[in-house]
Design a protein around this motif. Sequence first.
Motif, PDB file in Angstrom:
ATOM      1  N   TRP A   1       0.453   6.744  11.879  1.00  0.00           N
ATOM      2  CA  TRP A   1       0.443   6.938  10.440  1.00  0.00           C
ATOM      3  C   TRP A   1      -0.939   7.427  10.010  1.00  0.00           C
ATOM      4  O   TRP A   1      -1.872   7.482  10.812  1.00  0.00           O
ATOM      5  CB  TRP A   1       0.777   5.632   9.726  1.00  0.00           C
ATOM      6  CG  TRP A   1       2.181   5.149   9.944  1.00  0.00           C
ATOM      7  CD1 TRP A   1       3.033   5.482  10.972  1.00  0.00           C
ATOM      8  CD2 TRP A   1       2.889   4.240   9.119  1.00  0.00           C
ATOM      9  NE1 TRP A   1       4.224   4.834  10.841  1.00  0.00           N
ATOM     10  CE2 TRP A   1       4.174   4.061   9.710  1.00  0.00           C
ATOM     11  CE3 TRP A   1       2.590   3.542   7.961  1.00  0.00           C
ATOM     12  CZ2 TRP A   1       5.137   3.232   9.147  1.00  0.00           C
ATOM     13  CZ3 TRP A   1       3.538   2.712   7.407  1.00  0.00           C
ATOM     14  CH2 TRP A   1       4.814   2.560   7.980  1.00  0.00           C
ATOM     15  N   GLU A   2      -1.078   7.730   8.726  1.00  0.00           N
ATOM     16  CA  GLU A   2      -2.366   8.220   8.223  1.00  0.00           C
ATOM     17  C   GLU A   2      -3.404   7.104   8.146  1.00  0.00           C
ATOM     18  O   GLU A   2      -4.593   7.343   8.386  1.00  0.00           O
ATOM     19  CB  GLU A   2      -2.191   8.850   6.837  1.00  0.00           C
ATOM     20  CG  GLU A   2      -1.346  10.133   6.843  1.00  0.00           C
ATOM     21  CD  GLU A   2      -1.210  10.716   5.457  1.00  0.00           C
ATOM     22  OE1 GLU A   2      -1.693  10.065   4.491  1.00  0.00           O
ATOM     23  OE2 GLU A   2      -0.626  11.805   5.325  1.00  0.00           O
ATOM     24  N   ASN A   3      -2.984   5.879   7.821  1.00  0.00           N
ATOM     25  CA  ASN A   3      -3.935   4.797   7.562  1.00  0.00           C
ATOM     26  C   ASN A   3      -4.106   3.903   8.781  1.00  0.00           C
ATOM     27  O   ASN A   3      -3.238   3.842   9.675  1.00  0.00           O
ATOM     28  CB  ASN A   3      -3.471   3.957   6.377  1.00  0.00           C
ATOM     29  CG  ASN A   3      -3.440   4.761   5.085  1.00  0.00           C
ATOM     30  OD1 ASN A   3      -3.984   5.858   5.025  1.00  0.00           O
ATOM     31  ND2 ASN A   3      -2.794   4.219   4.070  1.00  0.00           N
ATOM     32  N   GLN A   4      -5.217   3.143   8.780  1.00  0.00           N
ATOM     33  CA  GLN A   4      -5.443   2.165   9.824  1.00  0.00           C
ATOM     34  C   GLN A   4      -6.225   0.986   9.264  1.00  0.00           C
ATOM     35  O   GLN A   4      -6.895   1.105   8.233  1.00  0.00           O
ATOM     36  CB  GLN A   4      -6.193   2.784  11.002  1.00  0.00           C
ATOM     37  CG  GLN A   4      -7.566   3.315  10.681  1.00  0.00           C
ATOM     38  CD  GLN A   4      -8.207   3.989  11.889  1.00  0.00           C
ATOM     39  OE1 GLN A   4      -7.507   4.499  12.755  1.00  0.00           O
ATOM     40  NE2 GLN A   4      -9.525   3.973  11.943  1.00  0.00           N
ATOM     41  N   LEU A   5      -6.138  -0.161   9.937  1.00  0.00           N
ATOM     42  CA  LEU A   5      -6.890  -1.346   9.540  1.00  0.00           C
ATOM     43  C   LEU A   5      -8.356  -1.171   9.916  1.00  0.00           C
ATOM     44  O   LEU A   5      -8.733  -0.256  10.660  1.00  0.00           O
ATOM     45  CB  LEU A   5      -6.308  -2.584  10.229  1.00  0.00           C
ATOM     46  CG  LEU A   5      -4.868  -2.952   9.887  1.00  0.00           C
ATOM     47  CD1 LEU A   5      -4.410  -4.117  10.746  1.00  0.00           C
ATOM     48  CD2 LEU A   5      -4.720  -3.292   8.404  1.00  0.00           C
ATOM     49  N   ILE A   6      -9.175  -2.072   9.432  1.00  0.00           N
ATOM     50  CA  ILE A   6     -10.607  -1.971   9.677  1.00  0.00           C
ATOM     51  C   ILE A   6     -10.956  -2.102  11.156  1.00  0.00           C
ATOM     52  O   ILE A   6     -11.977  -1.592  11.622  1.00  0.00           O
ATOM     53  CB  ILE A   6     -11.378  -3.021   8.826  1.00  0.00           C
ATOM     54  CG1 ILE A   6     -12.876  -2.706   8.848  1.00  0.00           C
ATOM     55  CG2 ILE A   6     -11.106  -4.432   9.364  1.00  0.00           C
ATOM     56  CD1 ILE A   6     -13.652  -3.564   7.863  1.00  0.00           C
ATOM     57  N   ASN A   7     -10.071  -2.767  11.917  1.00  0.00           N
ATOM     58  CA  ASN A   7     -10.321  -2.898  13.362  1.00  0.00           C
ATOM     59  C   ASN A   7      -9.771  -1.721  14.156  1.00  0.00           C
ATOM     60  O   ASN A   7      -9.798  -1.724  15.389  1.00  0.00           O
ATOM     61  CB  ASN A   7      -9.739  -4.205  13.883  1.00  0.00           C
ATOM     62  CG  ASN A   7      -8.208  -4.197  13.900  1.00  0.00           C
ATOM     63  OD1 ASN A   7      -7.581  -3.303  13.338  1.00  0.00           O
ATOM     64  ND2 ASN A   7      -7.627  -5.193  14.539  1.00  0.00           N
ATOM     65  N   GLY A   8      -9.267  -0.723  13.449  1.00  0.00           N
ATOM     66  CA  GLY A   8      -8.762   0.475  14.100  1.00  0.00           C
ATOM     67  C   GLY A   8      -7.288   0.470  14.392  1.00  0.00           C
ATOM     68  O   GLY A   8      -6.745   1.464  14.903  1.00  0.00           O
ATOM     69  N   THR A   9      -6.602  -0.645  14.092  1.00  0.00           N
ATOM     70  CA  THR A   9      -5.154  -0.716  14.331  1.00  0.00           C
ATOM     71  C   THR A   9      -4.418   0.204  13.366  1.00  0.00           C
ATOM     72  O   THR A   9      -4.565   0.099  12.147  1.00  0.00           O
ATOM     73  CB  THR A   9      -4.642  -2.152  14.153  1.00  0.00           C
ATOM     74  OG1 THR A   9      -5.247  -2.987  15.145  1.00  0.00           O
ATOM     75  CG2 THR A   9      -3.128  -2.209  14.302  1.00  0.00           C
ATOM     76  N   ASN A  10      -3.618   1.104  13.917  1.00  0.00           N
ATOM     77  CA  ASN A  10      -2.866   2.027  13.077  1.00  0.00           C
ATOM     78  C   ASN A  10      -1.759   1.294  12.328  1.00  0.00           C
ATOM     79  O   ASN A  10      -1.178   0.330  12.830  1.00  0.00           O
ATOM     80  CB  ASN A  10      -2.267   3.141  13.942  1.00  0.00           C
ATOM     81  CG  ASN A  10      -1.679   4.258  13.105  1.00  0.00           C
ATOM     82  OD1 ASN A  10      -0.516   4.219  12.739  1.00  0.00           O
ATOM     83  ND2 ASN A  10      -2.498   5.266  12.825  1.00  0.00           N
TER      84      ASN A  10
ATOM     85  N   ARG B   1       0.837  -1.199   0.000  1.00  0.00           N
ATOM     86  CA  ARG B   1       0.000   0.000   0.000  1.00  0.00           C
ATOM     87  C   ARG B   1       0.875   1.253   0.000  1.00  0.00           C
ATOM     88  O   ARG B   1       1.973   1.270   0.533  1.00  0.00           O
ATOM     89  CB  ARG B   1      -0.917   0.020   1.227  1.00  0.00           C
ATOM     90  CG  ARG B   1      -1.947  -1.105   1.259  1.00  0.00           C
ATOM     91  CD  ARG B   1      -3.055  -0.884   0.220  1.00  0.00           C
ATOM     92  NE  ARG B   1      -4.054  -1.936   0.280  1.00  0.00           N
ATOM     93  CZ  ARG B   1      -5.133  -1.878   1.042  1.00  0.00           C
ATOM     94  NH1 ARG B   1      -5.342  -0.833   1.817  1.00  0.00           N
ATOM     95  NH2 ARG B   1      -5.997  -2.875   1.047  1.00  0.00           N
ATOM     96  N   ASP B   2       0.360   2.308  -0.598  1.00  0.00           N
ATOM     97  CA  ASP B   2       1.112   3.556  -0.667  1.00  0.00           C
ATOM     98  C   ASP B   2       0.955   4.312   0.642  1.00  0.00           C
ATOM     99  O   ASP B   2       0.220   5.286   0.740  1.00  0.00           O
ATOM    100  CB  ASP B   2       0.617   4.402  -1.847  1.00  0.00           C
ATOM    101  CG  ASP B   2       1.475   5.646  -2.048  1.00  0.00           C
ATOM    102  OD1 ASP B   2       2.579   5.680  -1.481  1.00  0.00           O
ATOM    103  OD2 ASP B   2       1.037   6.560  -2.761  1.00  0.00           O
ATOM    104  N   SER B   3       1.618   3.821   1.666  1.00  0.00           N
ATOM    105  CA  SER B   3       1.532   4.449   2.976  1.00  0.00           C
ATOM    106  C   SER B   3       2.932   4.469   3.578  1.00  0.00           C
ATOM    107  O   SER B   3       3.508   3.430   3.872  1.00  0.00           O
ATOM    108  CB  SER B   3       0.575   3.678   3.884  1.00  0.00           C
ATOM    109  OG  SER B   3       0.481   4.296   5.143  1.00  0.00           O
ATOM    110  N   VAL B   4       3.449   5.663   3.720  1.00  0.00           N
ATOM    111  CA  VAL B   4       4.788   5.815   4.286  1.00  0.00           C
ATOM    112  C   VAL B   4       4.673   6.566   5.597  1.00  0.00           C
ATOM    113  O   VAL B   4       4.068   7.645   5.667  1.00  0.00           O
ATOM    114  CB  VAL B   4       5.726   6.567   3.320  1.00  0.00           C
ATOM    115  CG1 VAL B   4       7.097   6.760   3.960  1.00  0.00           C
ATOM    116  CG2 VAL B   4       5.839   5.809   2.007  1.00  0.00           C
ATOM    117  N   GLY B   5       5.230   5.983   6.644  1.00  0.00           N
ATOM    118  CA  GLY B   5       5.138   6.583   7.963  1.00  0.00           C
ATOM    119  C   GLY B   5       6.429   7.239   8.389  1.00  0.00           C
ATOM    120  O   GLY B   5       7.182   7.762   7.567  1.00  0.00           O
ATOM    121  N   VAL B   6       6.705   7.177   9.669  1.00  0.00           N
ATOM    122  CA  VAL B   6       7.863   7.838  10.262  1.00  0.00           C
ATOM    123  C   VAL B   6       8.851   6.790  10.745  1.00  0.00           C
ATOM    124  O   VAL B   6       8.463   5.799  11.372  1.00  0.00           O
ATOM    125  CB  VAL B   6       7.429   8.731  11.441  1.00  0.00           C
ATOM    126  CG1 VAL B   6       8.634   9.458  12.036  1.00  0.00           C
ATOM    127  CG2 VAL B   6       6.378   9.726  10.980  1.00  0.00           C
TER     128      VAL B   6
END
Length: 331
Positions: A311-320, A289-294
């Motif tokens: 990070w900006e994104n999270q899983l459906i269960n709310g896990t970042n 996925r196009d998600s780059v964190g720190v």
Amino acid sequence: GGDPIQAEILLTAWAFDCADNDLLNETIFTRHKIINRAIESLDSTSIGLWVDGDLGCYTDDYFGCDTSLNTVYFYNADNVDGQTDDGRCGGNIITYEENPPVQAITFLNQPMTTLTYYNNGVIGNPPAGTTNPRQASEFYNYLTGSWRDGSPLTLGDDGHYDGYPTAHAFPSNPNDTTGWSMYQLRRNPDLDIAVLPSVNNDIRLAPGASIVLDIAYSFHREEGSNHLQNVNFALGRIPELQAIYDQKFAVECMQRVQCEEDCIYPGDLNQDGIADEADVLALGIGIGRDSVGVLRDHSTHKWIAQDALDWENQLINGTNYKHIDANGDGI
């Protein structure tokens, strides 16, 4: 192949997790306590450390020693670790590529009285008298400054010729153009060697007597240096390591950053408090996925709580997504 000497050998190994001391962070310590459990004394006892110092790719390694520091060290033959210009090595062996490090082994409480080596007889075409020991007398020869065939280690060339006897192989810094080192000798690196630093000052162990041998294995790699500059870097740090040992490790050691809320535990990618096969599902969702964190400071694979920014994104269960980044590289 010799008679049992009825010795008991106790080994302890330890290391430090010390965020503000790179030298301690990159050193492993061992203590061997050797006890004579026989009813007879052991005369002229020699204690050697067998080291197969494969530094990344095993076909381009050199070794040397600094007798004033009781240290043997391994370094690369050139500034690219591996058999090719791009740092590859046969057998899919992982290499250090450019700026290969130095691995040092320091005797902390006993003198390194001899340093010999021998060639792996099945690689290359080494002289027969310099290859793997087979009989008890040949082991003892290597432990006491001689070759397998009983001839003494000699000063100059590869140390196996009719010359002046010496106790330590390649004692010169490879940066010294006039010294005796494997680098200045340009010894064929395609030969595979094992090294034997030894303590053999005619030690006599009475029944029940013991001797303790403390050793430090330290890793040295300075950014922007090359394979020979790393030798100087390593030898410059060994006195500090010896001083830490002499002071019984009485040094301040800052612990790594602790975390109290929404912490990362490496491998627990779905944040359920355990690392198991279910975490692969979270990885499968996040990978690619196009998600780059720190980048996570002081990241470790140890099962300890680690702090991390969201990070900006999270899983459906709310896990970042920061939890899916198991190694802390921000990707």
